[in-house]
Design a protein around this motif. Sequence first.
Motif, short mmCIF file in Angstrom:
data_model
loop_
_atom_site.label_atom_id
_atom_site.label_comp_id
_atom_site.label_asym_id
_atom_site.label_seq_id
_atom_site.Cartn_x
_atom_site.Cartn_y
_atom_site.Cartn_z
N MET A 4 0.84 -1.19 0.00
CA MET A 4 0.00 0.00 0.00
C MET A 4 0.89 1.25 0.00
SD MET A 4 -2.83 1.24 2.80
CE MET A 4 -1.58 1.71 3.99
N THR A 5 0.51 2.23 -0.82
CA THR A 5 1.25 3.48 -0.88
C THR A 5 0.95 4.30 0.37
OG1 THR A 5 1.09 3.45 -3.28
CG2 THR A 5 1.69 5.54 -2.24
N THR A 6 2.00 4.72 1.05
CA THR A 6 1.82 5.50 2.27
C THR A 6 1.66 6.98 1.91
OG1 THR A 6 4.19 5.84 2.55
CG2 THR A 6 3.23 3.85 3.53
N LEU A 7 1.25 7.75 2.90
CA LEU A 7 1.10 9.18 2.69
C LEU A 7 2.44 9.83 2.41
CD1 LEU A 7 -0.59 11.74 2.68
CD2 LEU A 7 -0.36 11.85 5.16
N ALA A 8 3.50 9.34 3.07
CA ALA A 8 4.84 9.90 2.81
C ALA A 8 5.24 9.67 1.36
CB ALA A 8 5.85 9.27 3.76
N ASP A 9 4.95 8.47 0.81
CA ASP A 9 5.28 8.20 -0.59
C ASP A 9 4.46 9.10 -1.51
OD1 ASP A 9 7.06 6.25 0.20
OD2 ASP A 9 5.54 4.66 0.14
N THR A 10 3.19 9.33 -1.15
CA THR A 10 2.35 10.21 -1.98
C THR A 10 2.89 11.64 -1.97
OG1 THR A 10 0.42 8.85 -1.45
CG2 THR A 10 0.00 11.04 -2.34
N LEU A 11 3.27 12.12 -0.81
CA LEU A 11 3.83 13.48 -0.73
C LEU A 11 5.15 13.56 -1.48
CD1 LEU A 11 3.14 14.25 3.04
CD2 LEU A 11 1.93 15.19 1.06
N ARG A 12 5.94 12.50 -1.42
CA ARG A 12 7.25 12.50 -2.09
C ARG A 12 7.09 12.57 -3.60
NH1 ARG A 12 9.03 8.57 0.80
NH2 ARG A 12 9.98 9.88 2.40
N ALA A 13 5.98 12.03 -4.12
CA ALA A 13 5.78 12.03 -5.57
C ALA A 13 5.17 13.32 -6.09
CB ALA A 13 4.89 10.85 -5.96
N LEU A 14 4.78 14.21 -5.21
CA LEU A 14 4.15 15.46 -5.66
C LEU A 14 5.18 16.42 -6.23
CD1 LEU A 14 1.68 16.26 -2.72
CD2 LEU A 14 1.10 15.39 -4.97
N PRO A 15 4.79 17.22 -7.22
CA PRO A 15 5.69 18.30 -7.67
C PRO A 15 5.78 19.41 -6.61
CG PRO A 15 3.60 18.40 -8.84
CD PRO A 15 3.57 17.13 -8.03
N ASP A 16 6.78 20.24 -6.77
CA ASP A 16 7.00 21.30 -5.79
C ASP A 16 5.80 22.22 -5.67
OD1 ASP A 16 9.44 20.20 -5.45
OD2 ASP A 16 10.60 21.82 -6.37
N GLU A 17 5.15 22.53 -6.81
CA GLU A 17 4.01 23.45 -6.77
C GLU A 17 2.85 22.84 -5.98
OE1 GLU A 17 5.69 22.55 -9.37
OE2 GLU A 17 6.72 24.45 -9.91
N ALA A 18 2.65 21.53 -6.08
CA ALA A 18 1.55 20.89 -5.33
C ALA A 18 1.85 20.90 -3.82
CB ALA A 18 1.36 19.45 -5.82
N LEU A 19 3.11 20.68 -3.45
CA LEU A 19 3.45 20.76 -2.03
C LEU A 19 3.27 22.18 -1.50
CD1 LEU A 19 6.62 18.54 -1.45
CD2 LEU A 19 4.39 18.32 -0.37
N ALA A 20 3.66 23.16 -2.31
CA ALA A 20 3.47 24.56 -1.89
C ALA A 20 1.98 24.87 -1.72
CB ALA A 20 4.11 25.50 -2.91
N ALA A 21 1.14 24.32 -2.61
CA ALA A 21 -0.31 24.54 -2.48
C ALA A 21 -0.84 23.91 -1.20
CB ALA A 21 -1.02 23.96 -3.71
N LEU A 22 -0.31 22.75 -0.81
CA LEU A 22 -0.73 22.11 0.44
C LEU A 22 -0.35 22.98 1.63
CD1 LEU A 22 -1.72 19.76 2.22
CD2 LEU A 22 0.55 18.72 1.95
N PHE A 23 0.85 23.53 1.60
CA PHE A 23 1.29 24.38 2.72
C PHE A 23 0.47 25.66 2.78
CE2 PHE A 23 5.75 22.43 2.08
CZ PHE A 23 5.33 21.27 2.71
N ARG A 24 0.00 26.14 1.65
CA ARG A 24 -0.83 27.35 1.67
C ARG A 24 -2.19 27.04 2.30
NH1 ARG A 24 -0.01 28.56 -3.12
NH2 ARG A 24 1.55 30.19 -2.81
N LEU A 25 -2.71 25.83 2.06
CA LEU A 25 -4.00 25.45 2.64
C LEU A 25 -3.86 25.05 4.11
CD1 LEU A 25 -5.47 23.29 -0.27
CD2 LEU A 25 -6.19 25.58 0.40
#
Length: 820
Positions: free
Chosen positions: A1-22
């Motif tokens: 099963m894919t963990t949340l850490a693996d999902t976050l690791r696969a995100l582009p930088d812009e998607a991680l920045a969008a998460l931090f903004r929310l």
Amino acid sequence: MTTLADTLRALPDEALAALFRLRPDLVVPVPTDLSALAVRAQSRVSVARALDGLDEFTLRILDAARLTRDEDHGETSTESILTLSAGAARRVDRAAVRSAVDRLRALFLLYGPTESLHVVPGVDEVCSPYPAGLGRPAAELDPETAALVADPAKLRRTLLAAPPPARAILDRLAAGPPVGTLPATAAPGEGAAAPVSWLVDNRLLVPVTEPSGLAGKPTAVELPREIGLLLRRESGPLGPLRPTPPPVAGAAREPKAADSAGAGQAMEAVRHTEALLEQLAAEPAPVLRSGGLGVRDLRRLARGGGLDESTTALLLEVAYAAGLVGEVDLPGTVTARNGADQQMLPAAGYEGWRDGSLAHRWEHLARAWLTMTRQVGLVGQRDDRDRPITVLSAEAERAGVPAVRRAVLDVLADLEPGTAPGPDEVVDLLAWRAPRRSLGRDTGQREVLAEAALLGVTGLGALTTYGRLLLAQWTAGDTRIGETGDDPLGVRPDADGAAGGGSAAVRALDALLPAPVDHFLVQADLTVVVPGPPEPTVAAELATVAEHESAGGASVYRVTGASVRRALDVGYAAEDLHSLFARRSRTPVPQGLTYLIDDVARKHGGLRVGSAGAYLRSDDEALLAEVLADRRLAPMSLRRLAPTVLTTPHLVGRLLTALREAGYAPVSEDASGATVLNRPKVRRAAARGSVANRVTDPLATPRLSTPRLLGIVEQIRRGDAAARAARRAPSTVRGAGRPGGAGPGMPTAHAHSQALAVLQQAVRDKALVWVGYVDAHGATASRLVRPVSIGGGYLRAEDERTEMLHTFALHRITAAVLDE
């Protein structure tokens, strides 16, 4: 099963920045790597904060995701959520459901592809154990109930056979929550227990707590999920769904009329606040030992200002929050009534506030009200120990009150100008927008509407134009980290109004208020009418030369002999008073006023008082003879020392008072014979800052700029790469110091010299090197570092992952290998 850490690791930088903004709380402080970020994103505190901002419909969709998870892998899908949501009586738009799912995925409360979504574990810890108000499956509760629900025909017949009281209980539990209790004191089969007993006997309810037989011990029963779904066949599995907020059909007011009404109330709020503070200046109120003002003092202030106690409490709390009121310690030998050793009176900044324009003064109060963490509606109620909550006491402190005010005013600001919704409509809309935050706060929300009307933020129930500007300015003043020109401490640069006209709210309110007047109207009965708000200089002059009688749109004063004498005592001459009334009055000065001033001035200073105990002298021997023969002054024990001098054993102040009460007009003089000007002494508490100068909203989160967000993403990725690399240290480093792999040990001389050579070369080349070492507990470890210096038996190196400088004892280093 894919963990949340693996999902976050696969995100582009812009998607991680969008998460931090929310969810900006995820980067306060910045996590060391993506694994730490995943742990924080699933924590109870962070998940609860994310859920608090979700509306009712999105929370129901999250419940649908929890209900549709399979038992094996805990996965669900967007299609399963759509299918469950489609069972509502009023068909829900699939696009609205998809939008809610997308929002949950953007917040990473759901993660993974649409066909295999996972709910983060923190959601189950924070939310109710009964998603959408449905109980657990019958198979988890009772085998016999499971057999009943497995036979749809038998289940339907059993439900139809339920007596009306039992069916009412089923309908209540089906609406949620699905658990109810019954006092054990009720006899089985009798009274309130009878319908519950019937439901338990027919397996429609399952006892989840064994009866103990103890008096007062409740027995819990639970409605199985399958029966709850059957009872919800009309409203749908998730209950009534509202994809859009409830409509607000408030009364439509003319915006100009609402602004005018609000401006009038704002002027009254400022006037009443000033009157209350003047009362405190004249008679300071003692501070209770437990804090705050007593009930008697609150009633005295309310009675003196012509206000009710709730309005008085609100204005006092706002004035205290604005820094206009403070405590002052009494001298050690002085104790106020009730044994208090502190008094409440105006603070040092009160005069500056009083000299400002009406709009500036109102803004100062309104900002303090918006940001103060005080729930004034609690004043007069009882606390947990059944003691009354007094004004300004610590028991009325509530950290979440600023957020409630913002939420209520945001509702009004989102409506068309002039719309005046009812309190019930506002409460209902807030309950939809943020159910978790609004739970149990409906009373506080109604109090906010009432306080906003009293302070003039709203007029005729609608948010005023200047109130809208003030709210926008307050919202824009939240702390922003990484923005140019913002103070990282959160201090609002415009809290007290910008120079040159003030803020937009001040300018808008100034346009609605009557212009300050620099004149007044003197009438034949010696009353002085000020046709509008007086300028500060006019108000100060009238406070000295006249007695204030009434306030409102036009203030009324009265000139008396005592007020004229008071003006002469502070330094005015008769010519100054004549000039003042001639300059300020728009009506002819009455002859009676001229005579009054001249008559009081003629008598003023005819007697001279000094200290002996006290002495009394005058060039008019006849006047002194009259005083000496006056029976009203017999208690003063006056004696003639010379034809122009009398003495008394009493002090100067008492002699002055006695002479004035007897109708004379004495003045005090010093040892040189110069007149002592008698200006009233003003006591003030120490200066206090207004709470409006700092962000106090506990729900306010830092707003990060895009470059700062991307920098944080880069820092986390660098730490993640270092952390992952640390787990892949070379085997020569991991096995060093373990002879034969049997356990930890100290390095050999040959291995130590090789490691030292590698480290010296790394210092010269500033290269990364893997270092194996034995710690103080005898355990081996490895770390990727960049050596800085070697000397004194120690290696100093920078850790690539934490960017911190570490010191290693050279004799404990087992191996060193250059990083490839």
